[in-house]
Structure formats: C-alpha cells, structure tokens
Design a protein around this motif. Structure first.
Motif, PDB file in Angstrom:
ATOM      1  N   SER A  81      38.688  46.893  28.653  1.00  0.00           N
ATOM      2  CA  SER A  81      39.705  47.565  29.468  1.00  0.00           C
ATOM      3  C   SER A  81      39.285  48.986  29.828  1.00  0.00           C
ATOM      4  CB  SER A  81      41.038  47.594  28.725  1.00  0.00           C
ATOM      5  OG  SER A  81      41.505  46.289  28.486  1.00  0.00           O
ATOM      6  N   TRP A  82      38.776  49.722  28.828  1.00  0.00           N
ATOM      7  CA  TRP A  82      38.401  51.108  29.103  1.00  0.00           C
ATOM      8  C   TRP A  82      37.210  51.173  30.057  1.00  0.00           C
ATOM      9  CZ3 TRP A  82      33.617  53.182  27.910  1.00  0.00           C
ATOM     10  CH2 TRP A  82      32.799  52.426  27.081  1.00  0.00           C
ATOM     11  N   VAL A  83      36.331  50.164  30.032  1.00  0.00           N
ATOM     12  CA  VAL A  83      35.200  50.133  30.963  1.00  0.00           C
ATOM     13  C   VAL A  83      35.703  49.933  32.389  1.00  0.00           C
ATOM     14  CG1 VAL A  83      33.073  48.935  31.591  1.00  0.00           C
ATOM     15  CG2 VAL A  83      33.675  49.218  29.175  1.00  0.00           C
ATOM     16  N   MET A  84      36.640  48.976  32.538  1.00  0.00           N
ATOM     17  CA  MET A  84      37.221  48.714  33.864  1.00  0.00           C
ATOM     18  C   MET A  84      37.946  49.942  34.399  1.00  0.00           C
ATOM     19  SD  MET A  84      36.344  45.582  34.395  1.00  0.00           S
ATOM     20  CE  MET A  84      35.922  44.046  33.550  1.00  0.00           C
ATOM     21  N   ALA A  85      38.735  50.589  33.536  1.00  0.00           N
ATOM     22  CA  ALA A  85      39.490  51.769  33.966  1.00  0.00           C
ATOM     23  C   ALA A  85      38.547  52.912  34.360  1.00  0.00           C
ATOM     24  CB  ALA A  85      40.426  52.210  32.851  1.00  0.00           C
ATOM     25  N   SER A  86      37.451  53.062  33.615  1.00  0.00           N
ATOM     26  CA  SER A  86      36.480  54.113  33.948  1.00  0.00           C
ATOM     27  C   SER A  86      35.816  53.848  35.290  1.00  0.00           C
ATOM     28  CB  SER A  86      35.418  54.200  32.849  1.00  0.00           C
ATOM     29  OG  SER A  86      36.002  54.512  31.603  1.00  0.00           O
ATOM     30  N   LEU A  87      35.442  52.593  35.536  1.00  0.00           N
ATOM     31  CA  LEU A  87      34.848  52.240  36.825  1.00  0.00           C
ATOM     32  C   LEU A  87      35.823  52.482  37.968  1.00  0.00           C
ATOM     33  CD1 LEU A  87      32.949  48.928  35.947  1.00  0.00           C
ATOM     34  CD2 LEU A  87      31.946  51.149  36.524  1.00  0.00           C
ATOM     35  N   ALA A  88      37.110  52.183  37.732  1.00  0.00           N
ATOM     36  CA  ALA A  88      38.127  52.417  38.761  1.00  0.00           C
ATOM     37  C   ALA A  88      38.200  53.902  39.112  1.00  0.00           C
ATOM     38  CB  ALA A  88      39.489  51.916  38.269  1.00  0.00           C
ATOM     39  N   GLY A  89      38.122  54.758  38.068  1.00  0.00           N
ATOM     40  CA  GLY A  89      38.159  56.198  38.314  1.00  0.00           C
ATOM     41  C   GLY A  89      36.949  56.676  39.108  1.00  0.00           C
ATOM     42  N   LEU A  90      35.773  56.154  38.771  1.00  0.00           N
ATOM     43  CA  LEU A  90      34.560  56.550  39.487  1.00  0.00           C
ATOM     44  C   LEU A  90      34.598  56.106  40.948  1.00  0.00           C
ATOM     45  CD1 LEU A  90      31.855  55.748  36.782  1.00  0.00           C
ATOM     46  CD2 LEU A  90      32.660  58.009  37.501  1.00  0.00           C
ATOM     47  N   LEU A  91      35.071  54.874  41.193  1.00  0.00           N
ATOM     48  CA  LEU A  91      35.174  54.376  42.569  1.00  0.00           C
ATOM     49  C   LEU A  91      36.178  55.195  43.370  1.00  0.00           C
ATOM     50  CD1 LEU A  91      35.132  50.513  41.917  1.00  0.00           C
ATOM     51  CD2 LEU A  91      33.308  51.901  42.938  1.00  0.00           C
ATOM     52  N   LEU A  92      37.264  55.604  42.704  1.00  0.00           N
ATOM     53  CA  LEU A  92      38.280  56.408  43.393  1.00  0.00           C
ATOM     54  C   LEU A  92      37.714  57.771  43.786  1.00  0.00           C
ATOM     55  CD1 LEU A  92      41.272  56.285  44.231  1.00  0.00           C
ATOM     56  CD2 LEU A  92      41.839  57.355  42.049  1.00  0.00           C
ATOM     57  N   LEU A  93      36.934  58.375  42.890  1.00  0.00           N
ATOM     58  CA  LEU A  93      36.309  59.653  43.212  1.00  0.00           C
ATOM     59  C   LEU A  93      35.285  59.493  44.333  1.00  0.00           C
ATOM     60  CD1 LEU A  93      35.707  61.141  39.642  1.00  0.00           C
ATOM     61  CD2 LEU A  93      37.331  61.961  41.347  1.00  0.00           C
ATOM     62  N   ALA A  94      34.527  58.401  44.283  1.00  0.00           N
ATOM     63  CA  ALA A  94      33.507  58.169  45.306  1.00  0.00           C
ATOM     64  C   ALA A  94      34.128  58.011  46.689  1.00  0.00           C
ATOM     65  CB  ALA A  94      32.698  56.923  44.954  1.00  0.00           C
ATOM     66  N   ALA A  95      35.323  57.461  46.752  1.00  0.00           N
ATOM     67  CA  ALA A  95      35.996  57.250  48.045  1.00  0.00           C
ATOM     68  C   ALA A  95      36.326  58.568  48.729  1.00  0.00           C
ATOM     69  CB  ALA A  95      37.261  56.429  47.842  1.00  0.00           C
ATOM     70  N   TYR A  96      36.455  59.634  47.941  1.00  0.00           N
ATOM     71  CA  TYR A  96      36.829  60.922  48.521  1.00  0.00           C
ATOM     72  C   TYR A  96      35.626  61.829  48.727  1.00  0.00           C
ATOM     73  CZ  TYR A  96      41.699  59.692  48.041  1.00  0.00           C
ATOM     74  OH  TYR A  96      42.908  59.067  48.175  1.00  0.00           O
ATOM     75  N   PHE A  97      34.419  61.336  48.444  1.00  0.00           N
ATOM     76  CA  PHE A  97      33.195  62.057  48.759  1.00  0.00           C
ATOM     77  C   PHE A  97      32.653  61.549  50.092  1.00  0.00           C
ATOM     78  CE2 PHE A  97      32.884  63.080  44.178  1.00  0.00           C
ATOM     79  CZ  PHE A  97      32.603  64.436  44.293  1.00  0.00           C
ATOM     80  N   SER A  98      31.919  62.382  50.765  1.00  0.00           N
ATOM     81  CA  SER A  98      31.306  61.965  52.025  1.00  0.00           C
ATOM     82  C   SER A  98      30.111  61.051  51.734  1.00  0.00           C
ATOM     83  CB  SER A  98      30.847  63.199  52.814  1.00  0.00           C
ATOM     84  OG  SER A  98      29.779  63.818  52.127  1.00  0.00           O
ATOM     85  N   LYS A  99      29.513  60.505  52.763  1.00  0.00           N
ATOM     86  CA  LYS A  99      28.363  59.632  52.593  1.00  0.00           C
ATOM     87  C   LYS A  99      27.162  60.403  52.056  1.00  0.00           C
ATOM     88  CE  LYS A  99      29.743  56.447  56.271  1.00  0.00           C
ATOM     89  NZ  LYS A  99      29.359  55.817  57.557  1.00  0.00           N
TER      90      LYS A  99
END
Length: 344
Positions: free
Chosen positions: A290-308
């Motif tokens: 669960s904590w691995v999935m939640a951590s990946l979700a956080g990283l993907l969310l941060l990546a969405a707000y960074f430019s290419k």
C-alpha cells in the motif's frame, strides 16, 4: 508500444493524473506479496518482587522506583518495535516466570500490550522471594508452551533473596536455551532502602537487615520453600537493608548461560542489544504494498505539474529571478542618485 509512447507525449498530464488515481485505488485494496524475512518474537519479563519498589532511578529528572523505570523502558521498547513483531509480557517472582499470554503482534494489539505494562504491580507477586538463577528454568518452560519460539528480555535488579550460599545456589553448568537472551539491569549501584508497603500501596516502613540475613543451610532452604520473607521492619536508618543493582552478578549469570547483559538506564542501549539478538525464525510473511502504491501516486501527481523539460524550466526561472534582482538594484541606484541631486 510506439502508440502508447505517442499517446503519452500527446496527453502527458492526463496520463500522469490517471496513473496517480490508479495507484491510489490499488493502495486502498492493501495488496500484499509473500516475502521471506526474519520474524522477531519476544518474551519481555519484568521482575515484580518488592526490591523493585526501591526508589533509586529517575524519570524525567525525578526520583522513581525500579518498577516505574521498568514500565517506562518497556513502553518505549514496545513503541519502537516494527509491525510484524510479536510480544508477550511475563512476570517474575519467587522461582517462577508466568507469561500473561502467547506472543501477539505489536501493531494490532498495541493498546493491550501497553495496558499490560501499565498494570505491572508488586502486589501481583505470588512469592516474596527472588530466585533469579532458578527462574531461568521457568523461562524456558514458558517459551516451550508458546506456539513459536521467542527471544527473552529480562528486566531485573539482580537481587537474590534469600541470599545465596552453597546450599541454595542453582547449578547452571548444563543449562541450555539462553543463547541470545538479554538481561537488563534496573537500579543503581549506590542503592537505597526497600520500602515495605501495605496492601493499599501505602508506606509502612522499610525492610530490615534481619529480613535478608544469611541463615544456616537448612533454615534458609526452608525459608525459600515457604516463599516468604521475614516481616521485620527497620526501626532506624542503620537497620535498613540497602538494595543495589547487582550488575556484576547478572554479568556472571549471562556468561554462564551464554546470554548478554546491558544496563537498563537508556532505551537506546536496550534496543541496540535487541537488534543483535537472533530472530525467532525466518518465514514467509505478507508484505504490504500500500505504501509503495501511495508513494508512486504522489510522484506521478508531482510529475503532472512539472513541464516536459523541468531542468530547463528551473533554469529559466532562475535567470528571470536574476534579471529582476538586477533591475531592482538599478532602480534603487537611480533613486539614490536622484535623491542626492535633489538635495544638492
């Protein structure tokens, strides 16, 4: 694959946010995978004999009894153990050690274990004597009754009562099973008088020297079998029996049976020694992702707000900040020059 890469480049933000949502949903289902790792199980034994009421330790800078100090150390030890660890609490008095329950998982039963520690009390003791050497055999019997083996952490002041002599010293030459056990000394080398308390835990005096006097062979053995101490109360300061942490004696016991001794004045010392103990066993146990999935979700969310091109974007922001800083400095200089010209 090329189609997926092309789609990701075209819909980058949507793909990242969708991935974050998927990871969060998966985390909610508590997915586990079987992993082989060490299983740690402990029998935490607390000495509840009357010498543990001696006030020669401190808690937060204030005088405290050995019993209260033991409770504090046990609370901190249990709070520091990782989930998956199993713990049982045992009581020592006389020649016996009684385990209050089979080892239970610390996180699921945290409140119950802490409540057990809170209720450690000398009045629970079934004997007035303290026969530490003989108690080791009782500990091994308690562990054999468990559904799984356990390591031992024994909190005691090391005081034998009645005192040992040639007739009542238990031979530990052939003792087996204490490999990896931990003996934790509680109290001070300076020592203090042992308070004699009523059934309502009220101080009525102090144990006298006569209560612990070494009697000739058979008399002392009879005293031991009865499981009681002399009820004499010290009449004055000089009559009181001074109880001390017998660390040297406990070190000698540890050496005889192949265990380890540490002073119990610091929880970090105890935890470090426990880390060196062998695991109870090595087995397959579920590993929660669960904590691995939640951590990946956080990283993907941060990546969405960074430019290419995040590094390029950061460089542009820094250059813009530098230009603004230089512009503000020029403006300040021009204002200062204008102010000076106006005054002149």
């Amino acid at each position: 694959m090329k189609t997926l890469i092309a789609y990701f480049k075209t819909h980058r933000d949507s793909a990242l946010l969708s991935g974050a949502m998927l990871m969060l949903v998966l985390a909610m289902f508590h997915i586990t995978v079987p992993v082989k790792h060490n299983i740690y199980t402990y029998l935490l034994v607390a000495d509840i004999t009357q010498s543990m009421n001696t006030i020669d330790t401190t808690i937060d800078g204030k005088p405290a009894s050995r019993m209260a100090h033991t409770q504090k150390m046990l609370h901190e030890v249990v709070s520091s153990l990782p989930c998956g660890t199993k713990v049982s609490v045992g009581l020592f008095a006389g020649v016996s050690v009684a385990a209050l329950y089979n080892p239970i998982e610390v996180c699921e039963n945290f409140a119950a274990i802490q409540d057990t520690i809170d209720h450690l009390d000398w009045r629970t003791a079934w004997s007035g004597n303290s026969r530490i050497r003989e108690s080791l055999f009782s500990i091994t019997r308690a562990i054999r009754s468990f559904p799984e083996t356990a390591q031992v952490v024994f909190f005691t002041d090391g005081e034998e009562a009645p005192k040992l002599h040639a007739f009542n010293t238990k031979d530990l030459t052939n003792f087996q099973g204490a490999d990896g056990w931990l003996l934790v000394g509680v109290g001070s080398e300076k020592g203090a008088s042992i308070p004699k308390l009523s059934e309502k835990n009220q101080l009525i005096g102090y144990w006298s020297n006569e209560s612990f006097a070494l009697q000739p062979g058979i008399a002392q053995i009879s005293e031991s079998n009865l499981g009681v101490r002399d009820d004499n109360v010290a009449g004055g300061e000089q009559d009181r029996f001074v109880s001390k942490l017998n660390s040297e004696y406990m070190k000698s016991i540890a050496k005889e049976v192949g265990s380890t001794y540490v002073d119990g004045d610091n929880v970090h010392t105890i935890l470090d020694a426990m880390k060196n103990q062998k695991p109870a066993r090595r087995d397959v146990a579920p590993f929660d992702l669960s904590w691995v999935m939640a951590s990946l979700a956080g990283l993907l969310l941060l990546a969405a707000y960074f430019s290419k091109h995040p590094i390029k974007q950061i460089g542009e922001v820094l250059r813009l900040y530098r230009k603004n800083a230089i512009r503000r400095q020029h403006t300040k200089n021009e204002l200062a020059i204008a102010h000076d010209n106006h005054i002149n």
